[in-house]
Design an enzyme around this catalytic site. Sequence first.
Site, PDB file in Angstrom:
ATOM      1  N   HIS A  73      57.160  70.450  33.691  1.00  0.00           N
ATOM      2  CA  HIS A  73      56.343  70.470  32.476  1.00  0.00           C
ATOM      3  C   HIS A  73      57.014  69.701  31.353  1.00  0.00           C
ATOM      4  CE1 HIS A  73      58.956  73.991  31.459  1.00  0.00           C
ATOM      5  NE2 HIS A  73      58.861  73.460  30.264  1.00  0.00           N
ATOM      6  N   CYS A  95      46.248  57.050  39.986  1.00  0.00           N
ATOM      7  CA  CYS A  95      46.223  58.019  38.894  1.00  0.00           C
ATOM      8  C   CYS A  95      47.505  58.851  38.862  1.00  0.00           C
ATOM      9  CB  CYS A  95      45.005  58.934  38.984  1.00  0.00           C
ATOM     10  SG  CYS A  95      44.884  59.874  40.508  1.00  0.00           S
TER      11      CYS A  95
END
Length: 550
Positions: free
Chosen positions: A181, A476
Amino acid sequence: MPELSGVGVGSGAAVGTAVVLAPPARPPAAEPADPGAGPRVREAFEAVAATLRERAASAGGTTAEVLQATALMAADPGLLAVVDQRLAAGSGPATAVDEAVEQFCAVLAASGPYLAERVTDLRDVRDRVVARVLGLPEPGVPQLDGPSVVVARDLAPADTAALDLSLVVGIVTELGGPTSHTAIIAAQFGIPCLVRVPGATGVATGTTVALDARAGTLVTDPPADLREAIAARRAAREALAASAGGPGRTADGTAVQLLANVGTLEDAERAAAQDVEGVGLFRTEVLFLDRADAPTLAEQTEAYSRVLTAFGDRKVVVRTLDAGADKPLAFVDVAAEENPALGVRGLRTARRHPELLDTQLRALAAAAERTGTQPWVMAPMVSTPAEAAQFAQQARQAGLSTVGAMVEVPAAALRARQLVAAGLDFVSLGTNDLTQYAMAADRLEGDLADLLDPWQPAVLQLVEATGQVDVPVGVCGEAARDPLLALVLVGLGVRSLSMAPAAVPAVRHALARTDLATCREMARAAVAADSASAARDAAARSADPEVLAL
């Protein structure tokens, strides 16, 4: 000029003053038992949850999403029940919190990549609760007073949410990985970042450091020439962000769409205001996670309509629900799996719960009718032509006209032509998972970071195999935001690149400085190399110096 090495996130660089986060408070040794401490400990958990919710409300985007999930952890009745059990068994208050959290962390670590990534978040809850129980301030980033490089063993979501982005020029952690994260949030805000840097917290606060994500280095007391080179790189990037714009094109006019990756409705609306050509990946699972029941047809229709409306006539690629044992849903019963990353996830979830995919496709079609725009819809974890054919048929029956698949599994890359022949209009490479599966290296295993490098020639070969199909091919994954690697991807046949919006200007400039023939030359050299570092070096030999300076 001591130098430390780690794994770079992105290709930025910065010079600043090191601000090293102090280690969190630990429970006292031989802490005395206090069976009556339950209410006090619960108050500490409630206070931490409230603080996290407050920060989520002001953070927005991906950071808010992570903070909200962390606040739910702090309020988890199951965790509180285990704390009570530890108190009753004779553990001291802070020790009971520590023991209970570690018990839950062991479960998370064994439950697949998505949940294992939450171990850092849960330990952050522990550290904050322990501090409150001991009457100490909660841990976190101290007040910054100038351009700073924040250094920590690891950064929790609450820490990143509290960062003053006007002063933080870089982030360095000893733990984490390129998809943690911390790395994702750093990419979202365009902050140069290094992870897996052993010994980083040994740098003294106040030391001047030079961080180079592209080189994977942290240099203390950098010499003047290194400072000047990094300052020039940053100035060049800032100038690009302020000046360059418009559609992505190579120097000889080959169109390469530059798109945004988004994870929440707020992310999408924020990205719509940026100079991007649309969305290359909308991760719809955010609508499903941390809910007691599945979002309704009406709720999903409203959410998808907001995204389509924000982008108007620009392209929006929507990925259907990517969940399973690795990203469990409270309202879906999922059997325990030995290796969730190789189990029932992505499109495979529809085998057991077809109603989830059916409702989602109908909602996307309803949103398309409401807004007058057609999304591009793709399924994750497609492995065979039969899966591609079934998804394409179901999507078109729902009323969706442009249907594709994610290429994340080596089998899909090797059989890309057969997948397309089964009825697909486009494919999109998810380079994070494709690299994990091709190299048999867990994305969360920091010691294997070298194998997770998207420059690995074997991964580039799989991209090359996919790039030969006769439908649009996109990327992506995070590989798209490296300007040099973006050129190689174009040389391998990719014609759309999706990334954090902050990375778009540098990639746009790299394309504008390079013709398609050179991109192909760079791609051939990279694929022929023997290692990731050799592949990058081989590609760099043909690159424009301005591209290498980004």
